[in-house]
Scaffold this active site. Structure first.
Site, PDB file in Angstrom:
ATOM      1  N   VAL A   1      20.746   0.628 -65.709  1.00  0.00           N
ATOM      2  CA  VAL A   1      20.055  -0.033 -64.614  1.00  0.00           C
ATOM      3  C   VAL A   1      20.839   0.102 -63.311  1.00  0.00           C
ATOM      4  CG1 VAL A   1      19.286  -2.287 -63.770  1.00  0.00           C
ATOM      5  CG2 VAL A   1      18.862  -1.628 -66.146  1.00  0.00           C
ATOM      6  N   ASP A   2      22.160  -0.026 -63.377  1.00  0.00           N
ATOM      7  CA  ASP A   2      22.985  -0.019 -62.172  1.00  0.00           C
ATOM      8  C   ASP A   2      22.890   1.320 -61.449  1.00  0.00           C
ATOM      9  OD1 ASP A   2      24.516  -1.647 -60.568  1.00  0.00           O
ATOM     10  OD2 ASP A   2      26.394  -1.258 -61.589  1.00  0.00           O
TER      11      ASP A   2
END
Length: 673
Positions: free
Chosen positions: A414-415
């Site tokens: 996600v990051d």
């Protein structure tokens, strides 16, 4: 090796080399202290121009950036032990690795897991054994100091499980004295506690092959004894009283005893089926470059596991795996011109490229500059468009994320995805429809990876079981992947830049972030050190999402950052803050952490504040003549406290981003207006 900067006295000559006299530097600092912006702005402009030129010079012709990813010498020691186990260790590799390991030894004979940190027992034992393989004698001064320290701190018996597994491979430790993790765990259904998907992706990639290794319990002939690393060689594993049966530790200790008993009566057909299932799981997750998950530990254990299952070293799977491990090696020369070999635990091209793109764009590079377009093209080609392990919890979610590494389609995160989106939105690409479609896919996937509490973790959804961390086997660091403030902040920021700050999912993330703020005003940093990183991520996200600079949460954050600014004008935070609250925001000033603090203060409206002026002046003062910064300190986090990272490009991209925003303002302010 990494250059070190020790004190302001060593910095003044460097500033003079770059075209500034010591008098000019003093004037900048004096104006910063008084809040006067003229000299500070001029210094920032010069520093930004040099940093931009330096970063552009580091771009690969294919469009990506990648700095070295430095961790600790256990990577190097385990690489040599792997080669010894497989019978492929050669003199050139051994000598070069040993030079690196020796160069990292502390004066007291120990090895730490981060620059300036305390001696660490497991790292010291593994480094010592590696140097024994390289021919260093036990009575050499540096070796005797290490072994004496090891004995004083409990000997091999007090090391982590992973260290004792490596020693068991050569008979230096008994397999029966290790915690048990049977391969039958592969058959636990996904709803049952302690199934493999209860573990974070990095943990299950490691645990699955280790169940194979533990089932076989191989022992290669030891090339020497290690009696000097035991407190009492006659009793290398002295008994310890068990924890109370009514405690969680006591329960899991007794569960481990039951698993040891099960090993003696395990049904052979079931055990064979479990081993075959583990082998299939491992092979199916090998990446196109031969690695597993793009990180060194799962690759090492997967190679050992498959070799024990009958794969010879010329099998295409193992050959590709070993070749991928060679690509983790960074070769340099020491001061004497001798080759030195450092092993990266991982490689970070996607992360480095999106951060470099953001830095250059925010520093004023034209959005259609060829370097930015080339970077965007490379990132667009790296988007992962097939399901991975994340789809076990989200089977209907369409792919569209980015991973951290060159090849890691099974485990995008996600990051990286949020930051790549933020980078792509800064580039004026000749094919805007291609960018828009990539961003649409990415945000659909990202929103779909939200956890039940409204926040986001790095790799998995709702990976919050309390049980994996309690297993005696899992003492090597964090083994679950709960939501974190820094990752959630990056997602909220991306949603806000796309005009979705009022979306219920974004509002839920904002509410979660506000609830997670520490009493002092900071936020915990899961993937960077530590509260400075968390605060530097959250404040810009909340401002982008529409919170005014006068919001009480933002004022508390600003007050905390100003309260922990160092006397030299910079910010720093030692990794000890993960264990000791007295270290929150305390540590030697670093370029990356100073930049994180500045990003928060600038976003909250503090561009004209004395704290910002002093921070910008510190960045300008400490810049090297070539436009780079020194940073020996570890400011990246793998596992809080247990595994720390020095991203060598952090010292470039974050200062440039902060300087750019100081000079040009927030990057999307005009668009939002």
């Amino acid at each position: 090796m990494t250059a070190t900067t020790d004190g302001a006295g060593a910095l003044l000559p460097r500033a003079a080399e770059a075209g500034h006299s010591a008098t000019a530097v003093t004037e900048v600092k004096e104006e910063a202290a008084g809040g006067a912006p003229a000299a500070v702005r001029a210094a920032a402009e010069r520093a930004t121009a040099r940093a931009t030129e330096y970063l552009l010079s580091r771009q690969d012709e294919r469009g990506w950036w990648k700095g070295d990813l430095e961790t600790n010498v256990t990577m190097d020691a385990e690489d040599l032990l792997l080669r010894e186990f497989l019978g492929i260790r050669d003199d050139r590799t051994t000598r070069a690795a040993a030079r690196w390991i020796r160069s990292q030894q502390r004066p007291d004979g120990t090895w730490a897991t981060f620059h300036g940190g305390p001696g660490e027992l497991s790292a010291t034992v593994e480094a010592y054994v590696a140097l024994r393989l390289a021919g260093d004698a036990p009575d050499d001064v540096h070796m005797a100091a290490a072994s004496a320290w090891v004995r004083e701190h409990g000997g091999i018996a007090a090391t982590r499980v992973f260290t004792r597994i490596w020693l068991a491979l050569f008979g230096w430790w008994k397999w029966e004295d290790l915690p048990e993790m049977p391969p039958e765990i592969m058959f636990l259904p996904k709803w049952m506690p302690l199934n493999i998907y209860d573990f974070a992706c990095w943990a299950r990639q490691t645990i699955v092959p280790l169940t194979v290794v533990g089932a076989h319990r191989p022992v290669r002939p030891a090339p020497f004894a290690l009696d000097e690393l035991h407190t009492d060689p006659r009793r290398p594993n002295p008994p310890r009283p068990p924890a109370p049966a009514a405690s969680w530790d006591g329960f899991f200790q007794r569960l481990d005893k039951a698993l040891h008993a099960y090993r003696r009566v395990a049904v052979r057909p079931l055990r064979r089926a479990a081993l075959n299932a583990a082998a299939r799981w491992i092979v199916e997750r090998q990446e196109n470059d031969g690695c597993w998950g793009g990180i060194q530990p799962p690759a090492v254990y997967s190679v050992i596991a498959l070799h024990l299952l009958g794969y010879d070293l010329e099998h295409p799977v193992l050959r590709a795996g070993l070749e991928s491990l060679d690509r983790f090696a960074v070769w340099r020369e020491d001061a004497d011109g001798e080759p030195v070999r450092m092993i990266e635990a991982c490689q970070s091209p996607v992360w480095d490229t999106c951060l470099a793109t953001i830095a250059l764009a925010d520093a004023g590079l034209a959005p259609d500059h060829p370097a930015l377009v080339k970077a965007a093209d490379w990132m667009l080609d790296e988007q992962v468009l097939r399901p991975g392990d994340w789809s076990v919890r989200r089977p209907k979610l369409q792919p569209g994320a980015w991973a951290f590494e060159f090849h890691n389609d099974n485990y995008p995160d996600v990051d990286d995805t949020a930051e790549v989106v933020l980078a792509l939105l800064r580039v004026r690409h000749p094919d805007p429809a291609r960018v828009q479609e990539a961003v649409r896919r990415a945000m659909r996937w990202t929103v779909g990876m939200r956890s039940r509490n409204g926040a986001w973790a790095a790799f998995d959804v709702d990976n919050t079981s309390p049980f994996p961390n309690r297993l005696p086997f899992c003492d090597f660091g964090e083994v679950i992947d709960p939501p974190s403030a820094d990752v959630t902040a990056h997602v909220v920021e991306a949603l806000a830049v796309l005009g979705k700050q009022h979306d219920p999912r974004a509002r839920g993330g904002i509410e979660w972030l506000l609830a997670e703020q520490e009493e002092c005003g900071a936020w915990f940093g899961r993937w960077g050190v530590n509260y400075v990183y968390g605060t530097g991520a959250v404040v810009p996200a909340l401002v982008a999402a529409g919170l005014p600079g006068s919001h009480p949460a933002l004022r508390r954050a600003v007050a905390w950052l100003e309260s922990v600014q160092n006397a030299d004008g910079g910010w720093g935070e030692d990794l000890r803050s993960y264990r000791d609250a007295d270290w929150m925001g305390r540590g030697a000033s670093t370029a990356s952490q100073t930049a994180w603090a500045l990003l928060a203060l600038l976003a909250a409206g503090g561009r004209d504040s004395p704290a910002v002026a002093r921070g910008v002046a510190w960045l300008a003062e400490t810049q090297r003549p070539d436009g780079s910064w020194d940073e020996p300190y570890f400011t990246g986090t793998g596992f809080p406290w247990d595994f720390s990272i020095n991203y060598h490009l952090y010292r470039q991209v974050f200062p440039l981003t902060a300087l750019g925003r100081y000079l040009h303002g927030e990057p999307f302010a005009a668009r939002e207006a």
